[in-house]
Design a protein around this motif. Sequence first.
Motif, PDB file in Angstrom:
ATOM      1  N   GLY A   8       1.232  -4.924 -16.549  1.00 56.12           N
ATOM      2  CA  GLY A   8       2.340  -4.300 -15.835  1.00 56.12           C
ATOM      3  C   GLY A   8       2.567  -2.843 -16.181  1.00 56.12           C
ATOM      4  N   PRO A   9       2.571  -2.470 -17.479  1.00 55.08           N
ATOM      5  CA  PRO A   9       2.803  -1.053 -17.817  1.00 55.08           C
ATOM      6  C   PRO A   9       1.787  -0.107 -17.189  1.00 55.08           C
ATOM      7  CG  PRO A   9       3.041  -2.437 -19.760  1.00 55.08           C
ATOM      8  CD  PRO A   9       2.503  -3.320 -18.671  1.00 55.08           C
ATOM      9  N   LEU A  10       0.554  -0.565 -17.014  1.00 58.16           N
ATOM     10  CA  LEU A  10      -0.449   0.302 -16.384  1.00 58.16           C
ATOM     11  C   LEU A  10      -0.213   0.401 -14.884  1.00 58.16           C
ATOM     12  CD1 LEU A  10      -2.967   2.017 -16.578  1.00 58.16           C
ATOM     13  CD2 LEU A  10      -4.354  -0.064 -16.455  1.00 58.16           C
ATOM     14  N   ARG A  11       0.059  -0.715 -14.234  1.00 58.55           N
ATOM     15  CA  ARG A  11       0.336  -0.702 -12.787  1.00 58.55           C
ATOM     16  C   ARG A  11       1.532   0.177 -12.465  1.00 58.55           C
ATOM     17  NH1 ARG A  11      -0.513  -6.343 -12.943  1.00 58.55           N
ATOM     18  NH2 ARG A  11       1.741  -6.633 -12.862  1.00 58.55           N
ATOM     19  N   ASP A  12       2.553   0.138 -13.330  1.00 57.38           N
ATOM     20  CA  ASP A  12       3.783   0.886 -13.060  1.00 57.38           C
ATOM     21  C   ASP A  12       3.584   2.386 -13.110  1.00 57.38           C
ATOM     22  OD1 ASP A  12       5.040  -1.518 -12.802  1.00 57.38           O
ATOM     23  OD2 ASP A  12       5.926  -1.504 -14.812  1.00 57.38           O
ATOM     24  N   ARG A  13       2.519   2.849 -13.726  1.00 64.57           N
ATOM     25  CA  ARG A  13       2.295   4.285 -13.853  1.00 64.57           C
ATOM     26  C   ARG A  13       1.553   4.885 -12.661  1.00 64.57           C
ATOM     27  NH1 ARG A  13       3.414   2.536 -18.831  1.00 64.57           N
ATOM     28  NH2 ARG A  13       4.219   4.035 -20.375  1.00 64.57           N
ATOM     29  N   PHE A  14       1.174   4.063 -11.731  1.00 62.47           N
ATOM     30  CA  PHE A  14       0.555   4.561 -10.503  1.00 62.47           C
ATOM     31  C   PHE A  14       1.644   4.810  -9.471  1.00 62.47           C
ATOM     32  CE2 PHE A  14      -3.106   2.486 -12.456  1.00 62.47           C
ATOM     33  CZ  PHE A  14      -4.109   3.422 -12.219  1.00 62.47           C
ATOM     34  N   GLY A  15       1.665   6.035  -8.946  1.00 57.97           N
ATOM     35  CA  GLY A  15       2.675   6.367  -7.945  1.00 57.97           C
ATOM     36  C   GLY A  15       2.372   5.799  -6.585  1.00 57.97           C
ATOM     37  N   PHE A  16       1.089   5.503  -6.312  1.00 56.03           N
ATOM     38  CA  PHE A  16       0.709   4.935  -5.016  1.00 56.03           C
ATOM     39  C   PHE A  16      -0.296   3.818  -5.247  1.00 56.03           C
ATOM     40  CE2 PHE A  16      -2.374   4.660  -1.543  1.00 56.03           C
ATOM     41  CZ  PHE A  16      -1.526   4.338  -0.487  1.00 56.03           C
ATOM     42  N   THR A  17      -0.050   2.678  -4.638  1.00 58.65           N
ATOM     43  CA  THR A  17      -0.951   1.533  -4.732  1.00 58.65           C
ATOM     44  C   THR A  17      -1.359   1.117  -3.332  1.00 58.65           C
ATOM     45  OG1 THR A  17       0.101   0.743  -6.766  1.00 58.65           O
ATOM     46  CG2 THR A  17      -1.229  -0.836  -5.537  1.00 58.65           C
ATOM     47  N   GLY A  18      -2.648   1.049  -3.087  1.00 61.16           N
ATOM     48  CA  GLY A  18      -3.153   0.643  -1.785  1.00 61.16           C
ATOM     49  C   GLY A  18      -4.083  -0.547  -1.914  1.00 61.16           C
ATOM     50  N   HIS A  19      -3.841  -1.568  -1.102  1.00 56.50           N
ATOM     51  CA  HIS A  19      -4.713  -2.740  -1.107  1.00 56.50           C
ATOM     52  C   HIS A  19      -5.657  -2.671   0.079  1.00 56.50           C
ATOM     53  CE1 HIS A  19      -6.140  -6.805  -1.745  1.00 56.50           C
ATOM     54  NE2 HIS A  19      -5.910  -7.057  -0.473  1.00 56.50           N
ATOM     55  N   MET A  20      -6.950  -2.781  -0.181  1.00 55.40           N
ATOM     56  CA  MET A  20      -7.977  -2.701   0.854  1.00 55.40           C
ATOM     57  C   MET A  20      -8.236  -4.088   1.426  1.00 55.40           C
ATOM     58  SD  MET A  20      -8.750   0.590   0.449  1.00 55.40           S
ATOM     59  CE  MET A  20     -10.403   0.943   1.030  1.00 55.40           C
ATOM     60  N   ASP A  21      -7.992  -4.247   2.725  1.00 55.15           N
ATOM     61  CA  ASP A  21      -8.231  -5.520   3.394  1.00 55.15           C
ATOM     62  C   ASP A  21      -9.646  -5.571   3.957  1.00 55.15           C
ATOM     63  OD1 ASP A  21      -5.603  -6.572   3.044  1.00 55.15           O
ATOM     64  OD2 ASP A  21      -4.907  -5.229   4.630  1.00 55.15           O
ATOM     65  N   PHE A  22     -10.088  -6.774   4.274  1.00 58.10           N
ATOM     66  CA  PHE A  22     -11.382  -6.913   4.940  1.00 58.10           C
ATOM     67  C   PHE A  22     -11.270  -6.378   6.372  1.00 58.10           C
ATOM     68  CE2 PHE A  22     -11.706  -9.949   1.497  1.00 58.10           C
ATOM     69  CZ  PHE A  22     -13.002  -9.737   1.056  1.00 58.10           C
ATOM     70  N   TYR A  23     -12.372  -5.885   6.883  1.00 56.76           N
ATOM     71  CA  TYR A  23     -12.393  -5.213   8.179  1.00 56.76           C
ATOM     72  C   TYR A  23     -12.573  -6.226   9.307  1.00 56.76           C
ATOM     73  CZ  TYR A  23     -13.001  -0.731   5.742  1.00 56.76           C
ATOM     74  OH  TYR A  23     -12.829   0.368   4.949  1.00 56.76           O
ATOM     75  N   VAL A  24     -12.057  -5.887  10.472  1.00 58.65           N
ATOM     76  CA  VAL A  24     -12.277  -6.713  11.653  1.00 58.65           C
ATOM     77  C   VAL A  24     -13.585  -6.267  12.305  1.00 58.65           C
ATOM     78  CG1 VAL A  24      -9.806  -7.043  11.999  1.00 58.65           C
ATOM     79  CG2 VAL A  24     -10.961  -5.150  13.145  1.00 58.65           C
ATOM     80  N   PRO A  25     -14.216  -7.146  13.107  1.00 62.22           N
ATOM     81  CA  PRO A  25     -15.520  -6.799  13.710  1.00 62.22           C
ATOM     82  C   PRO A  25     -15.506  -5.491  14.500  1.00 62.22           C
ATOM     83  CG  PRO A  25     -15.123  -9.145  13.923  1.00 62.22           C
ATOM     84  CD  PRO A  25     -13.869  -8.555  13.349  1.00 62.22           C
ATOM     85  N   ALA A  26     -14.410  -5.196  15.216  1.00 62.30           N
ATOM     86  CA  ALA A  26     -14.372  -3.957  16.004  1.00 62.30           C
ATOM     87  C   ALA A  26     -14.484  -2.731  15.114  1.00 62.30           C
ATOM     88  CB  ALA A  26     -13.076  -3.906  16.823  1.00 62.30           C
ATOM     89  N   GLU A  27     -13.848  -2.745  13.945  1.00 64.40           N
ATOM     90  CA  GLU A  27     -13.952  -1.627  13.011  1.00 64.40           C
ATOM     91  C   GLU A  27     -15.362  -1.520  12.444  1.00 64.40           C
ATOM     92  OE1 GLU A  27      -9.324  -1.722  11.360  1.00 64.40           O
ATOM     93  OE2 GLU A  27     -10.916  -2.826  10.315  1.00 64.40           O
ATOM     94  N   LEU A  28     -15.940  -2.664  12.111  1.00 57.26           N
ATOM     95  CA  LEU A  28     -17.296  -2.654  11.569  1.00 57.26           C
ATOM     96  C   LEU A  28     -18.304  -2.174  12.614  1.00 57.26           C
ATOM     97  CD1 LEU A  28     -17.290  -5.968   9.513  1.00 57.26           C
ATOM     98  CD2 LEU A  28     -17.354  -3.645   8.609  1.00 57.26           C
ATOM     99  N   GLU A  29     -18.042  -2.475  13.875  1.00 54.59           N
ATOM    100  CA  GLU A  29     -18.947  -2.012  14.926  1.00 54.59           C
ATOM    101  C   GLU A  29     -18.959  -0.488  15.001  1.00 54.59           C
ATOM    102  OE1 GLU A  29     -19.718  -2.706  19.728  1.00 54.59           O
ATOM    103  OE2 GLU A  29     -18.256  -3.931  18.641  1.00 54.59           O
ATOM    104  N   VAL A  30     -17.791   0.128  14.828  1.00 58.02           N
ATOM    105  CA  VAL A  30     -17.719   1.587  14.803  1.00 58.02           C
ATOM    106  C   VAL A  30     -18.503   2.137  13.612  1.00 58.02           C
ATOM    107  CG1 VAL A  30     -16.167   3.571  14.552  1.00 58.02           C
ATOM    108  CG2 VAL A  30     -15.506   1.641  15.995  1.00 58.02           C
TER     109      VAL A  30
END
Length: 356
Positions: free
Chosen positions: A171-193
């Motif tokens: 927790g102490p390490l996570r709390d020191r990040f000002g921005f947290t982004g979770h990367m989701d799996f891509y949908v086929p249309a995005e992968l096609e691009v």
Amino acid sequence: MSEFGERLVGGGAEGPEEQVIEAALRPKRLDDFVGQERVREQLSLVLRSALRRGRTPDHVLLSGGPGLGKTTLAMIIAAELGQPLRITSGPAIERAGDLAAVLSTLAEGEVLFLDEIHRMARPAEEMLYMAMEDFRVDVVVGKGPGATAIPLDIAPFTLVGATTRAGMLPGPLRDRFGFTGHMDFYVPAELEVIVQRSARLLEVEITDEGAAEVASRSRGTPRIANRLLRRVRDYAEVRGDGTVTLETARAALALYEVDERGLDRLDRAVLGSLLRKFGGGPVGLSTLAVSVGEEPETVEVVAEPFLVRQGFLARTPRGRIATPAAWAHLGLTPPPTAPLAGVALFDLDETADEPG
């Protein structure tokens, strides 16, 4: 190496040659990055705000499965800020002194990318707390009662941490990040691009149908999409006219044993064993792993996550259970005693411990 060899649909990067090719295919700016719209928009605000204020941006934590673009985003962050990028990894930071050596050489505003941050040694992790918050580290000189902590100021920097196991971060390490982004799996249309863009960079002729076929078998992961594209390109050049069409893509991926849902030999072996040898389960992880000649960790970490996401397998307190979709995918008829028909949703606990 297991009998299944190197996995074409594995999310991790392979050898140096593949890493060079991946680097050439990576987008260089945030506007060129495909997918992850929410993370991209939020990150754009963080970076533009910092640039307008002339300040170092908040530290950034990126989480998600391998091959989803965490390293690419770290490179883009440095490019958008016009700053150099220093790259290291958690396993490489074995002692606090290793981290101090890296931090003390950072220039003001530089971006430090720490991959697999959850695997960093605990003493280094505790040093990182102070470095992220106060831009200072205490270097211990000497040993025993005579040891002295010398404070060392470091230049303001931006840390970009990447992890596939966000739950393992304290927790102490996570709390020191000002921005947290979770990367989701891509949908086929995005992968096609992504496939179309990579084909242009690799100078591969590909039809829209061919790109869609490659994208649909890429398990929601850009790294796998690019890897499959290169293998399909090889097939098209050797056994075709060089153009990746729908028929060429299907023939090539059949040769490499990647089916229409993105399952490879290991995935199908796990499902086949669960269905044919154990009647669909429930069966413990260790028993299932032995039946396919693999280590339990390989089955749990490499094969199961995708099978669960596809709805082919469920983890329950009693063991692994195949779903009706798994029987249908392998073209098998479930027996009347097949499990799951009477299993309530609250019994499907993915985090439960299963018998061996």
